[in-house]
Write a protein that holds these residues in place. Structure first.
Motif, PDB file in Angstrom:
ATOM      1  N   PHE A   1       0.957  -1.134  -0.289  1.00 24.01           N
ATOM      2  CA  PHE A   1      -0.008   0.406  -0.022  1.00 24.01           C
ATOM      3  C   PHE A   1       0.761   1.248  -0.104  1.00 24.01           C
ATOM      4  O   PHE A   1       1.951   1.496   0.649  1.00 24.01           O
ATOM      5  N   LYS A   2       0.505   2.266  -0.728  1.00 20.43           N
ATOM      6  CA  LYS A   2       1.413   3.579  -1.360  1.00 20.43           C
ATOM      7  C   LYS A   2       0.949   4.166   0.030  1.00 20.43           C
ATOM      8  O   LYS A   2      -0.423   4.824   0.385  1.00 20.43           O
ATOM      9  N   LYS A   3       2.194   4.645   0.660  1.00 22.60           N
ATOM     10  CA  LYS A   3       1.981   5.330   2.028  1.00 22.60           C
ATOM     11  C   LYS A   3       0.981   6.964   1.752  1.00 22.60           C
ATOM     12  O   LYS A   3       0.644   7.308   3.849  1.00 22.60           O
ATOM     13  N   GLY A   4       0.966   7.586   0.582  1.00 28.05           N
ATOM     14  CA  GLY A   4       0.477   8.707   0.715  1.00 28.05           C
ATOM     15  C   GLY A   4      -0.757   8.671   1.315  1.00 28.05           C
ATOM     16  O   GLY A   4      -1.244   9.519   2.043  1.00 28.05           O
ATOM     17  N   SER A   5      -2.195   7.619   0.978  1.00 26.22           N
ATOM     18  CA  SER A   5      -2.830   8.025   1.350  1.00 26.22           C
ATOM     19  C   SER A   5      -3.466   7.810   3.415  1.00 26.22           C
ATOM     20  O   SER A   5      -4.632   7.947   3.687  1.00 26.22           O
ATOM     21  N   PHE A   6      -2.235   6.991   4.091  1.00 25.95           N
ATOM     22  CA  PHE A   6      -2.360   6.938   5.854  1.00 25.95           C
ATOM     23  C   PHE A   6      -1.315   8.390   6.278  1.00 25.95           C
ATOM     24  O   PHE A   6      -1.455   8.580   7.552  1.00 25.95           O
ATOM     25  N   GLU A   7      -1.577   9.403   5.683  1.00 26.69           N
ATOM     26  CA  GLU A   7      -0.146  10.517   5.815  1.00 26.69           C
ATOM     27  C   GLU A   7      -1.072  11.250   5.995  1.00 26.69           C
ATOM     28  O   GLU A   7      -0.843  12.711   6.872  1.00 26.69           O
ATOM     29  N   ILE A   8      -2.365  11.524   5.856  1.00 28.68           N
ATOM     30  CA  ILE A   8      -3.306  12.901   5.574  1.00 28.68           C
ATOM     31  C   ILE A   8      -4.462  12.454   6.932  1.00 28.68           C
ATOM     32  O   ILE A   8      -4.743  13.828   7.128  1.00 28.68           O
ATOM     33  N   GLY A   9      -4.036  11.725   7.481  1.00 33.30           N
ATOM     34  CA  GLY A   9      -4.831  11.470   9.031  1.00 33.30           C
ATOM     35  C   GLY A   9      -5.932  11.396   8.338  1.00 33.30           C
ATOM     36  O   GLY A   9      -7.091  10.740   7.855  1.00 33.30           O
ATOM     37  N   GLY A  10      -7.355  11.300   8.824  1.00 35.00           N
ATOM     38  CA  GLY A  10      -8.413  11.294   9.244  1.00 35.00           C
ATOM     39  C   GLY A  10      -8.826   9.483   9.051  1.00 35.00           C
ATOM     40  O   GLY A  10      -7.216   8.559   9.819  1.00 35.00           O
TER      41      GLY A  10
ATOM     42  N   TRP B   1       6.106  -6.186  -1.782  1.00 35.12           N
ATOM     43  CA  TRP B   1       6.407  -5.813  -3.075  1.00 35.12           C
ATOM     44  C   TRP B   1       5.275  -4.695  -3.739  1.00 35.12           C
ATOM     45  O   TRP B   1       3.762  -4.357  -3.726  1.00 35.12           O
ATOM     46  N   ASP B   2       6.044  -3.708  -4.508  1.00 30.88           N
ATOM     47  CA  ASP B   2       5.246  -2.550  -4.633  1.00 30.88           C
ATOM     48  C   ASP B   2       4.778  -3.118  -6.649  1.00 30.88           C
ATOM     49  O   ASP B   2       5.159  -3.411  -7.665  1.00 30.88           O
ATOM     50  N   GLY B   3       3.164  -2.916  -6.563  1.00 28.82           N
ATOM     51  CA  GLY B   3       2.628  -3.044  -7.407  1.00 28.82           C
ATOM     52  C   GLY B   3       3.166  -2.548  -8.514  1.00 28.82           C
ATOM     53  O   GLY B   3       2.775  -2.608  -9.979  1.00 28.82           O
ATOM     54  N   GLY B   4       3.839  -1.174  -8.682  1.00 26.31           N
ATOM     55  CA  GLY B   4       4.959  -0.640  -9.399  1.00 26.31           C
ATOM     56  C   GLY B   4       5.026  -1.534 -10.619  1.00 26.31           C
ATOM     57  O   GLY B   4       5.872  -1.252 -11.897  1.00 26.31           O
ATOM     58  N   LEU B   5       6.143  -2.541 -10.424  1.00 25.74           N
ATOM     59  CA  LEU B   5       7.005  -3.666 -10.089  1.00 25.74           C
ATOM     60  C   LEU B   5       5.998  -3.978 -11.714  1.00 25.74           C
ATOM     61  O   LEU B   5       6.573  -5.204 -12.567  1.00 25.74           O
TER      62      LEU B   5
END
Length: 438
Positions: A315-324, A402-406
């Protein structure tokens, strides 16, 4: 003229049946029982076919299919344990064998590449494209398969194309018209009604059968809904039970037309993954959105790409940095009735939809899970991994780091450097230990 009149009567009769028996009930969220009868017949047919295959297939083929899940048996022990049987306290040349073994395992069957191809079935489901090991079993089974082809392509496909055309057209036209209204609670209500109605029609166009679990945990307004990602129809599956403000990558073609129409009526966020300024804009928009508890919950697929319904990747961390508050949702499709996975590098959207519409049905389970918040002292990566683990366990999916970007990119150098650092720590640690003993 007689031929034209006959064609007109057939078309009007067809549209009347579609409108009265399928379109209106699906738009209203009710069922006349036709789908249930179809699914019961389908289940009985596939059970009969499975028994015939097991009786007629040679034992070697059965063993081959049962072993198709994995070509090799892996040793999942950590590096320290894997090297302990090959080396002493200091560096030894025999360490090369461990890394050579791991390299050969990755070449033969790595954990990542197989997640971007369709899931292979243990038993044939009368769709030749979903089982490459199928061979002629019996005349009776072949006749049933031929009958299935006729039903899927001559009956179900025209019906589903008609429903999909109506559903997509209503979505594009409806959201475009709603987008012309001034911002108000009436516009928001009308936008939700259009999205909900059209998504229900589109799900019915795929003979969708969805089982929702734990509805008391449905995402609430002002929250963030995160789910594993198998297909673009994940959006339809979830929106059939409630509306969301969506965040996703900009697409072209048919998907792009739908995206541009939807954003006029609802504050969806579409972005270019390669554009850094777009990523900053997304973060800003997300923070503003969750600050307003009256807005629809945001729907995000943190994997960033479609995985083949067997695993959950990083899971990309960006969605979990903004709080909520995070509302996890697990989605699991039943591959026995049709393959929902979208291999975007192989099929465009239209080709993918045609494959879906010529499948038997789309059957899936959706689990709403208790809301989760970031704990004290927990960083965004740890929080993302905790949510990912919960979704994987609930959906019965394999959890992978693993990153799905692979799917489209090469392995980053940081992954290689991490293994090198781990090995270096072992060497340095053993050297320090030896000096103390001396």
């Amino acid at each position: 003229m007689e031929g034209a009149d006959l064609a007109g009567k057939i078309l009007s009769t067809w549209l009347t049946l579609v409108l009265g028996l399928i379109l209106l009930p699906s738009a209203l969220g009710v069922s006349l029982g036709i789908s249930e009868i179809y699914m019961k017949i389908l289940v009985k047919t596939l059970e009969w076919a499975t028994i015939r295959i097991e009786k007629g297939a040679p034992k070697e083929s059965v063993l081959k299919n049962s072993a198709s899940v994995g070509i090799i048996q892996r040793d999942e022990s950590p590096m320290e344990k894997g090297l302990s049987g090959l080396r002493g306290r200091d560096f030894e040349l025999s360490d090369v064998f461990y890394f050579s073994k791991k390299g050969l395992e990755a070449i033969v069957e790595d954990e990542v590449t197989q997640r971007f191809s369709s899931e292979e079935l243990v038993s044939w489901n009368l769709l030749t494209r979903t089982n490459i090991n199928f061979h002629y079993i019996s005349l009776r089974l072949t006749m049933v398969w031929v009958l299935g082809v006729i039903v899927r392509y001559c009956v179900l496909l025209p019906l589903r194309v008609t429903l999909a055309f109506i559903g997509i057209s209503l979505l594009v036209i409806g959201t475009t018209l709603v987008g012309q209204l001034p911002d108000s609670s009436f516009k928001n209500w009308l936008s939700e009604l259009v999205h909900l109605t059209c998504c229900r029609i589109c799900v019915r166009a795929l003979s969708g059968t969805i089982h929702y679990h734990n509805k008391q945990y449905r995402p609430q307004k002002g929250g963030i809904c995160v789910a594993n990602h198998t297909s673009p129809i994940d959006v339809l599956i979830l929106t059939t039970d409630g509306c969301y403000a969506m965040v996703g990558q900009v697409h072209g073609g048919l998907m792009g037309i739908i995206q541009r129409a939807m954003v006029k009526a609802c504050p969806h966020v579409w972005f270019e993954r390669s554009e850094m300024k777009d990523r900053h804009l997304v973060t800003k928009r997300l923070k503003e959105h969750i600050a307003d508890k009256k807005k629809l919950p945001i729907l995000i697929f943190p994997e960033g790409t479609c995985i083949n319904n067997t695993s959950v990747m990083m899971f990309k961390k960006g969605s979990f940095e903004i709080g909520g508050t995070i509302h996890p949702v697990a989605i699991k499709y039943n591959p026995q009735f049709g393959d929902a996975f979208w291999n975007s590098s192989k099929y465009n959207m239209v080709s993918y939809l045609l494959r879906m519409m010529t499948s038997w049905a789309i059957v899936c389970d959706v689990w709403y899970m208790p809301p989760m918040i970031r704990e004290e002292g927990e960083d965004a990566v740890q929080f993302a991994n905790r949510v990912k683990s919960a979704i994987a366990i609930q959906g019965g999916l394999t959890e992978l780091p693993w990153d799905g970007g692979l799917k489209r990119a090469k392995v980053k150098d940081t992954f290689k450097e991490e293994q090198q650092k781990n090995y270096s720590k072992m060497i340095v640690g053993n050297g320090a230990l030896d000096s103390k003993l001396d």
